[in-house]
Design an enzyme around this catalytic site. Sequence first.
Site, PDB file in Angstrom:
ATOM      1  NE  ARG A 153      -3.585  -2.196   2.787  1.00 46.62           N
ATOM      2  CZ  ARG A 153      -3.315  -3.334   3.435  1.00 46.62           C
ATOM      3  NH1 ARG A 153      -2.114  -3.498   4.016  1.00 46.62           N
ATOM      4  NH2 ARG A 153      -4.219  -4.289   3.526  1.00 46.62           N
ATOM      5  CE  LYS A 177      -6.332  -0.651   4.715  1.00 49.25           C
ATOM      6  NZ  LYS A 177      -7.628  -0.878   4.021  1.00 49.25           N
ATOM      7  CG  HIS A 245      -5.397   0.725  -4.042  1.00 47.89           C
ATOM      8  ND1 HIS A 245      -4.743   0.442  -2.856  1.00 47.89           N
ATOM      9  CD2 HIS A 245      -6.524  -0.034  -4.033  1.00 47.89           C
ATOM     10  CE1 HIS A 245      -5.449  -0.441  -2.161  1.00 47.89           C
ATOM     11  NE2 HIS A 245      -6.526  -0.753  -2.855  1.00 47.89           N
ATOM     12  NE  ARG A 248      -3.182  -3.463  -1.519  1.00 45.41           N
ATOM     13  CZ  ARG A 248      -2.686  -4.274  -0.574  1.00 45.41           C
ATOM     14  NH1 ARG A 248      -1.376  -4.410  -0.468  1.00 45.41           N
ATOM     15  NH2 ARG A 248      -3.478  -4.923   0.256  1.00 45.41           N
ATOM     16  CG  HIS A 271      -6.316  -8.656   1.450  1.00 49.74           C
ATOM     17  ND1 HIS A 271      -6.549  -9.082   0.154  1.00 49.74           N
ATOM     18  CD2 HIS A 271      -6.107  -7.319   1.379  1.00 49.74           C
ATOM     19  CE1 HIS A 271      -6.477  -8.043  -0.667  1.00 49.74           C
ATOM     20  NE2 HIS A 271      -6.213  -6.969   0.046  1.00 49.74           N
ATOM     21  CE1 TYR A 280      -6.519  -7.299  -7.142  1.00 51.09           C
ATOM     22  CE2 TYR A 280      -6.682  -8.228  -4.934  1.00 51.09           C
ATOM     23  CZ  TYR A 280      -6.429  -7.159  -5.762  1.00 51.09           C
ATOM     24  OH  TYR A 280      -6.108  -5.943  -5.229  1.00 51.09           O
TER      25      TYR A 280
END
Length: 306
Positions: A153, A177, A245, A248, A271, A280
């Site tokens: 990110r 995150k 992004h 990414r 994730h 994806y």
Amino acid sequence: MLSGGVDLFLEMLAAERAAAPNTLAAYEADLTSCAESLAREGQTLQTATTEGLQNWMAALVGSGQARRTVARRLSCIRQFYLFLLREGMRADNPAAHLDSPKPHTPLPRFLSESEVLALLNACAEPAGASLAKKRRGILAKAALELLYASGLRISELLALPRKAIAGDQRMIMVRGKGGRERLVPLSDSAREAAQALLEVDAHLESPFLFPGRDPAKLMTRQAFDRILHTVAIRAEIDPARLSPHVLRHSFATHLLAHGADLRALQMLLGHADIATTQIYTHVQTERLQKAVQAHHPLAADSAHTK
């Protein structure tokens, strides 16, 4: 066609919730639409079944109405039948188990592999360029290599400390995150590009791999966006199609296209839930369809008969 129950419902909205005239008109229109659909099945708003309401919603979706519009109309119907239930005008609530339309999840935008290569090539400055421009090109190359090679990110990229790239490391520790840490592999080209940036910025003595104007602080997102915009134009790629992004997404899409495992991709992207990574799988679906067409005996027979 509308009943007294509708009038009482609208009166309640106006008196108890101070609903605006436009809101009341919208609710009345929603109830009218539902009543017209029910009438075609011999039902009314007062006698409606769950199936009758489901058929109305299916017709709304089938007519091409936006999911947000369908969800708003469903909200109106739910409130209406709760009102009838509370007022004793119905003994049940036929809207209790109606499902909201699932929000549309757009497929991620990504670049082709040739476009990514064009971006990387566009970072190089001509031989006669100033030191400042050459340094900007080196920085752009390092950033793009890391974004594309590791799926970082932008916040993770800009926060990388210099020591993360020190030495001959093959993996870098990234804090994502929620403070979750993960190891991501570092490609040879990404490491070389990052080392080149470390060398040109050695005199700054910044703790960050991507320092800002004040070396004690990291580069801002806005400053990086300006560099990305310049590189996109040089590569003849519409800057509106390019963002950190998107790079990414390109990393994830290209990995899957070359056979990467979805669980491995989840770990690389950081994730928490694999459901986030599954967006994806459109790439996997396309690859599987091509595999079936190429190798399934019935698919081959079908191709020969055409």
